[in-house]
Motif scaffolding. Structure first.
Motif, PDB file in Angstrom:
ATOM      1  N   THR A  15       0.476 -11.905   2.454  1.00 41.41           N
ATOM      2  CA  THR A  15       1.628 -11.889   3.364  1.00 41.41           C
ATOM      3  C   THR A  15       1.514 -10.796   4.409  1.00 41.41           C
ATOM      4  O   THR A  15       1.736 -11.025   5.604  1.00 41.41           O
ATOM      5  CB  THR A  15       2.932 -11.711   2.564  1.00 41.41           C
ATOM      6  N   LYS A  16       1.183  -9.583   3.985  1.00 40.75           N
ATOM      7  CA  LYS A  16       1.120  -8.466   4.936  1.00 40.75           C
ATOM      8  C   LYS A  16       0.042  -8.686   5.991  1.00 40.75           C
ATOM      9  O   LYS A  16       0.211  -8.324   7.153  1.00 40.75           O
ATOM     10  CB  LYS A  16       0.893  -7.151   4.183  1.00 40.75           C
ATOM     11  N   GLU A  17      -1.089  -9.273   5.569  1.00 39.54           N
ATOM     12  CA  GLU A  17      -2.151  -9.558   6.529  1.00 39.54           C
ATOM     13  C   GLU A  17      -1.658 -10.544   7.592  1.00 39.54           C
ATOM     14  O   GLU A  17      -1.947 -10.385   8.786  1.00 39.54           O
ATOM     15  CB  GLU A  17      -3.381 -10.133   5.807  1.00 39.54           C
ATOM     16  N   ASP A  43       9.628  -7.448   3.846  1.00 37.85           N
ATOM     17  CA  ASP A  43       8.747  -7.900   2.775  1.00 37.85           C
ATOM     18  C   ASP A  43       8.786  -6.896   1.623  1.00 37.85           C
ATOM     19  O   ASP A  43       8.697  -5.687   1.836  1.00 37.85           O
ATOM     20  CB  ASP A  43       7.313  -8.034   3.314  1.00 37.85           C
ATOM     21  N   SER A  72       7.108  -3.563   4.959  1.00 39.58           N
ATOM     22  CA  SER A  72       6.676  -3.983   3.636  1.00 39.58           C
ATOM     23  C   SER A  72       6.805  -2.791   2.697  1.00 39.58           C
ATOM     24  O   SER A  72       6.052  -1.824   2.796  1.00 39.58           O
ATOM     25  CB  SER A  72       5.222  -4.489   3.672  1.00 39.58           C
ATOM     26  N   GLU A  73       7.780  -2.859   1.822  1.00 41.24           N
ATOM     27  CA  GLU A  73       8.029  -1.783   0.873  1.00 41.24           C
ATOM     28  C   GLU A  73       8.825  -2.335  -0.296  1.00 41.24           C
ATOM     29  O   GLU A  73       9.499  -3.355  -0.185  1.00 41.24           O
ATOM     30  CB  GLU A  73       8.799  -0.637   1.538  1.00 41.24           C
ATOM     31  N   LEU A 111       1.552 -11.025   8.489  1.00 37.83           N
ATOM     32  CA  LEU A 111       2.575 -10.369   9.297  1.00 37.83           C
ATOM     33  C   LEU A 111       1.954  -9.448  10.338  1.00 37.83           C
ATOM     34  O   LEU A 111       2.505  -9.270  11.433  1.00 37.83           O
ATOM     35  CB  LEU A 111       3.535  -9.591   8.392  1.00 37.83           C
ATOM     36  N   ASN A 112       0.815  -8.860  10.025  1.00 32.10           N
ATOM     37  CA  ASN A 112       0.122  -7.992  10.984  1.00 32.10           C
ATOM     38  C   ASN A 112      -0.407  -8.746  12.197  1.00 32.10           C
ATOM     39  O   ASN A 112      -0.742  -8.127  13.213  1.00 32.10           O
ATOM     40  CB  ASN A 112      -1.031  -7.266  10.293  1.00 32.10           C
ATOM     41  N   ASP A 129       6.862  -5.529  -0.410  1.00 30.40           N
ATOM     42  CA  ASP A 129       5.547  -4.990  -0.789  1.00 30.40           C
ATOM     43  C   ASP A 129       4.706  -6.060  -1.484  1.00 30.40           C
ATOM     44  O   ASP A 129       4.219  -5.867  -2.605  1.00 30.40           O
ATOM     45  CB  ASP A 129       5.710  -3.764  -1.692  1.00 30.40           C
ATOM     46  N   SER A 130       4.530  -7.188  -0.803  1.00 34.11           N
ATOM     47  CA  SER A 130       3.775  -8.310  -1.368  1.00 34.11           C
ATOM     48  C   SER A 130       2.343  -7.918  -1.688  1.00 34.11           C
ATOM     49  O   SER A 130       1.735  -7.087  -0.999  1.00 34.11           O
ATOM     50  CB  SER A 130       3.766  -9.480  -0.383  1.00 34.11           C
TER      51      SER A 130
END
Length: 219
Positions: free
Chosen positions: A29-31, A22, A44-45, A33-34, A24-25
């Motif tokens: 998205t990160k939530e 990802d 995520s970067e 994926l977690n 670094d959305s």
């Protein structure tokens, strides 16, 4: 992305890992994926584009075969991986090449042949690569849209052993950046071919690229 990951989760074959790269959305998205459990992992970067992200994924992956599925793409059905990897008639191959279907119903039959010098005859989502191939090569960041074409042309030039399988691997969108057909795209195609064939091939590939571009403009 959720539909893409769900189609992987539903595969009847389960001996795989998935790396989601990802960029670094800043949305949710990160939530999401977690919430995923192994064998789903993510990074995520910030990156320098899709092929930079793929190179990161290659370094993280530990499996024997690599496959790249876009966030808007899905496996064709729940048994794609089972049908491919529960057979042993391609153990000497380093590339597995199938076919894809576009979301509009059209089919694309990938071909790993001399025609690659004319146009990209291998759809990215139709190919599985042995990870060992990437010990010496990676996706070139010189190409924003066609680095997978550049990679496949390199592998064809090196006479990399491959196996063509008559299976539909994925359902893919029909409106990606490679479908814009602008002059920048054709310049990229010309440059990647010259990088493999040599500078003396410039007149041939420039004329071919210009002809294809003009033909697209009048359609």
């Amino acid at each position: 992305m959720k539909n893409c990951l769900k189609c992987i989760q539903s595969q009847s074959f389960s001996n795989f890992e998935v790396w989601v790269i990802d960029g670094d959305s800043t949305d949710e998205t990160k939530e999401y994926l977690n919430t995923l459990d192994p064998p789903f992992y993510f990074i995520s970067e910030k990156d320098s584009g899709i092929y930079d992200a793929m190179n990161v994924g290659i370094k993280k992956a530990v499996g024997e075969w690599l496959y790249f599925l876009g966030s808007d793409d899905q496996f064709f059905n729940d048994s794609v991986l089972k049908n491919l990897f529960e057979r042993d008639d391609y153990k000497d191959a380093q590339i597995l090449i199938g076919n894809i279907e576009y979301s509009n119903g059209l089919r694309f039959q990938s071909k790993f042949s001399f025609n690659l010098w004319y146009k990209n005859t291998v759809h990215h989502q139709s190919v599985f690569y042995k990870k060992d191939l990437f010990k010496k090569i990676e996706y070139s960041l010189d190409y924003d849209v066609l680095a997978d074409y550049h990679l496949n042309l390199q592998l064809f030039k090196q006479k990399t052993p491959f196996k063509k399988v008559e299976s539909t691997i994925a359902i893919c969108g029909d409106d990606g950046v490679s479908k814009n057909y602008n002059w920048k795209l054709y310049k990229e195609e010309i440059n990647l071919k010259i990088s493999q064939a040599g500078v003396l091939s410039f007149p041939i590939f420039f004329l071919l690229g210009l002809t294809k571009y003009c033909f697209r403009r009048i359609l």
